[in-house]
Design a protein around this motif. Structure first.
Motif, PDB file in Angstrom:
ATOM      1  N   LEU A 240      51.313  15.872  54.846  1.00 54.43           N
ATOM      2  CA  LEU A 240      51.483  17.043  55.489  1.00 54.43           C
ATOM      3  C   LEU A 240      50.152  17.806  55.353  1.00 54.43           C
ATOM      4  O   LEU A 240      49.613  18.459  56.420  1.00 54.43           O
ATOM      5  CB  LEU A 240      52.257  17.831  54.337  1.00 54.43           C
ATOM      6  CG  LEU A 240      53.738  17.350  54.315  1.00 54.43           C
ATOM      7  CD1 LEU A 240      54.411  17.967  53.136  1.00 54.43           C
ATOM      8  CD2 LEU A 240      54.327  17.771  55.615  1.00 54.43           C
ATOM      9  N   GLU A 241      49.164  17.522  54.327  1.00 55.23           N
ATOM     10  CA  GLU A 241      47.791  17.868  54.511  1.00 55.23           C
ATOM     11  C   GLU A 241      47.063  17.317  55.629  1.00 55.23           C
ATOM     12  O   GLU A 241      46.261  17.980  56.219  1.00 55.23           O
ATOM     13  CB  GLU A 241      47.084  17.453  53.083  1.00 55.23           C
ATOM     14  CG  GLU A 241      47.606  18.334  51.844  1.00 55.23           C
ATOM     15  CD  GLU A 241      47.254  19.639  51.766  1.00 55.23           C
ATOM     16  OE1 GLU A 241      46.258  20.072  52.577  1.00 55.23           O
ATOM     17  OE2 GLU A 241      47.356  20.258  50.867  1.00 55.23           O
ATOM     18  N   TYR A 242      47.242  15.929  55.800  1.00 56.36           N
ATOM     19  CA  TYR A 242      46.589  15.660  57.133  1.00 56.36           C
ATOM     20  C   TYR A 242      46.827  16.209  58.327  1.00 56.36           C
ATOM     21  O   TYR A 242      46.128  16.350  59.269  1.00 56.36           O
ATOM     22  CB  TYR A 242      46.758  14.078  57.244  1.00 56.36           C
ATOM     23  CG  TYR A 242      46.042  13.370  58.154  1.00 56.36           C
ATOM     24  CD1 TYR A 242      44.782  13.364  57.956  1.00 56.36           C
ATOM     25  CD2 TYR A 242      46.752  12.670  59.089  1.00 56.36           C
ATOM     26  CE1 TYR A 242      43.783  12.572  59.014  1.00 56.36           C
ATOM     27  CE2 TYR A 242      45.876  11.916  60.242  1.00 56.36           C
ATOM     28  CZ  TYR A 242      44.434  11.770  60.079  1.00 56.36           C
ATOM     29  OH  TYR A 242      43.789  11.032  61.008  1.00 56.36           O
ATOM     30  N   ALA A 243      48.126  16.467  58.642  1.00 59.08           N
ATOM     31  CA  ALA A 243      48.805  17.122  59.746  1.00 59.08           C
ATOM     32  C   ALA A 243      47.895  18.449  60.139  1.00 59.08           C
ATOM     33  O   ALA A 243      47.920  18.965  61.364  1.00 59.08           O
ATOM     34  CB  ALA A 243      50.255  17.572  59.612  1.00 59.08           C
ATOM     35  N   VAL A 244      47.669  19.339  59.075  1.00 66.46           N
ATOM     36  CA  VAL A 244      46.851  20.443  59.395  1.00 66.46           C
ATOM     37  C   VAL A 244      45.417  20.416  58.998  1.00 66.46           C
ATOM     38  O   VAL A 244      44.886  21.383  58.722  1.00 66.46           O
ATOM     39  CB  VAL A 244      47.453  21.565  58.344  1.00 66.46           C
ATOM     40  CG1 VAL A 244      49.204  21.979  58.862  1.00 66.46           C
ATOM     41  CG2 VAL A 244      47.475  21.319  56.883  1.00 66.46           C
ATOM     42  N   SER A 245      45.170  19.386  58.899  1.00 65.87           N
ATOM     43  CA  SER A 245      43.415  19.200  58.514  1.00 65.87           C
ATOM     44  C   SER A 245      42.432  19.245  59.782  1.00 65.87           C
ATOM     45  O   SER A 245      41.542  19.555  59.548  1.00 65.87           O
ATOM     46  CB  SER A 245      43.362  17.660  58.135  1.00 65.87           C
ATOM     47  OG  SER A 245      43.463  16.724  59.025  1.00 65.87           O
ATOM     48  N   GLY A 246      43.037  19.493  60.736  1.00 62.45           N
ATOM     49  CA  GLY A 246      42.218  19.670  62.190  1.00 62.45           C
ATOM     50  C   GLY A 246      41.921  18.446  62.951  1.00 62.45           C
ATOM     51  O   GLY A 246      41.076  18.176  63.798  1.00 62.45           O
ATOM     52  N   LYS A 247      42.401  17.182  62.137  1.00 64.42           N
ATOM     53  CA  LYS A 247      42.116  15.952  62.688  1.00 64.42           C
ATOM     54  C   LYS A 247      43.173  15.501  63.469  1.00 64.42           C
ATOM     55  O   LYS A 247      42.907  14.326  64.247  1.00 64.42           O
ATOM     56  CB  LYS A 247      41.873  14.808  61.609  1.00 64.42           C
ATOM     57  CG  LYS A 247      40.672  15.156  60.431  1.00 64.42           C
ATOM     58  CD  LYS A 247      40.655  14.156  59.465  1.00 64.42           C
ATOM     59  CE  LYS A 247      39.269  14.417  58.561  1.00 64.42           C
ATOM     60  NZ  LYS A 247      39.367  13.300  57.347  1.00 64.42           N
ATOM     61  N   VAL A 248      44.241  16.286  63.418  1.00 63.47           N
ATOM     62  CA  VAL A 248      45.215  15.934  64.351  1.00 63.47           C
ATOM     63  C   VAL A 248      45.524  16.916  65.479  1.00 63.47           C
ATOM     64  O   VAL A 248      45.356  18.200  65.405  1.00 63.47           O
ATOM     65  CB  VAL A 248      46.665  15.830  63.817  1.00 63.47           C
ATOM     66  CG1 VAL A 248      47.779  15.652  64.368  1.00 63.47           C
ATOM     67  CG2 VAL A 248      46.510  14.865  62.618  1.00 63.47           C
ATOM     68  N   ARG A 249      45.593  16.526  66.790  1.00 59.52           N
ATOM     69  CA  ARG A 249      45.844  17.512  68.166  1.00 59.52           C
ATOM     70  C   ARG A 249      47.107  18.398  67.633  1.00 59.52           C
ATOM     71  O   ARG A 249      48.002  18.216  66.908  1.00 59.52           O
ATOM     72  CB  ARG A 249      46.101  16.796  68.976  1.00 59.52           C
ATOM     73  CG  ARG A 249      45.082  15.855  69.702  1.00 59.52           C
ATOM     74  CD  ARG A 249      45.715  15.441  71.028  1.00 59.52           C
ATOM     75  NE  ARG A 249      46.987  14.648  71.015  1.00 59.52           N
ATOM     76  CZ  ARG A 249      47.445  14.455  72.057  1.00 59.52           C
ATOM     77  NH1 ARG A 249      46.947  14.432  73.202  1.00 59.52           N
ATOM     78  NH2 ARG A 249      48.832  13.612  72.041  1.00 59.52           N
ATOM     79  N   ASN A 250      46.778  19.662  67.964  1.00 58.77           N
ATOM     80  CA  ASN A 250      47.603  20.812  67.621  1.00 58.77           C
ATOM     81  C   ASN A 250      49.317  20.338  68.042  1.00 58.77           C
ATOM     82  O   ASN A 250      50.244  20.635  67.389  1.00 58.77           O
ATOM     83  CB  ASN A 250      47.444  22.217  68.461  1.00 58.77           C
ATOM     84  CG  ASN A 250      45.930  22.757  67.858  1.00 58.77           C
ATOM     85  OD1 ASN A 250      45.286  21.992  67.613  1.00 58.77           O
ATOM     86  ND2 ASN A 250      46.131  23.957  67.825  1.00 58.77           N
TER      87      ASN A 250
END
Length: 209
Positions: free
Chosen positions: A95-105
């Motif tokens: 979940l943290e990774y999803a909103v880390s900016g490393k994943v496309r919107n």
């Protein structure tokens, strides 16, 4: 091959068969390293089983694959699998990774929707979304915001319906009003179905003993 893969998926998923779960990880790892070396039907069945029961090492392997793979399908597969880990610590990492900016919107919203729609991870995902709304909202496109709101249709209690309604009344999501209405209607339908059929199911289960 298709039948074997279907049975493998059922036994390892719904059946939680220990032997199948143990076989799933090496199959998934082999498929990630060399996709052509594993029957694609079996690989497709094994990967979510391996991820759902996966450890931190497998999580790291999938994350590395997503960040380094040149094949778009391999990248997408690895990313989606991160969202199905059931280990609480790894679920939070995903979940943290999803909103880390490393994943496309557009992918970030899907990574939040997947655990929100799964019974094993739903409550943790919902708590994360509410407690980290600024980060979540920053990742949402207009269309994906509506999809995220709509994913709350997976809930099935009056308590959760009130939480969903209250939260999105306070935290507006652009172009998501219809998605919220449909989600509320779906929750109501599930509550009614459970109320009507739950006692009958319990009675039937008692009779099977």
């Amino acid at each position: 091959k298709e039948l074997r893969a279907s049975l493998f998926g059922l036994l390892g998923g719904i059946g939680e068969d220990a032997d199948v779960i143990a076989q799933a990880k090496p199959i998934a790892e082999q498929a990630l390293k060399n996709p052509g070396s594993v029957d694609p039907n079996l690989a497709q069945a094994a990967m979510p089983i391996a991820a759902e029961n996966g450890d931190a090492a497998f999580f790291d392997e999938l994350q590395h694959t997503y960040e380094t793979a040149q094949n778009p399908q391999a990248k997408e597969t690895a990313l989606r699998l991160l969202a199905v880990f059931s280990n609480p610590d790894l679920e939070k990492r995903a979940l943290e990774y999803a909103v880390s900016g490393k994943v496309r919107n557009q992918d970030a919203a899907i990574e939040l929707m997947i655990p929100l729609m799964r019974p094993q991870t739903r409550d943790t995902a919902w708590d994360f979304i509410r407690n980290n709304w600024d980060k979540v909202q920053a990742q949402l496109t207009t269309s994906m915001g509506g999809y995220l709101v709509g994913s709350t249709a997976a809930f099935c209690s009056e308590e959760k319906k009130q939480e969903v309604t209250s939260f999105f009344a306070e935290h507006k999501v652009a172009a998501a009003s219809m998605s919220l209405t449909r989600a509320e209607d779906a929750i109501d339908a599930c509550i009614e179905l459970r109320k009507d059929q739950g006692p009958k199911l319990e009675q039937w289960m008692v009779q099977q003993k």
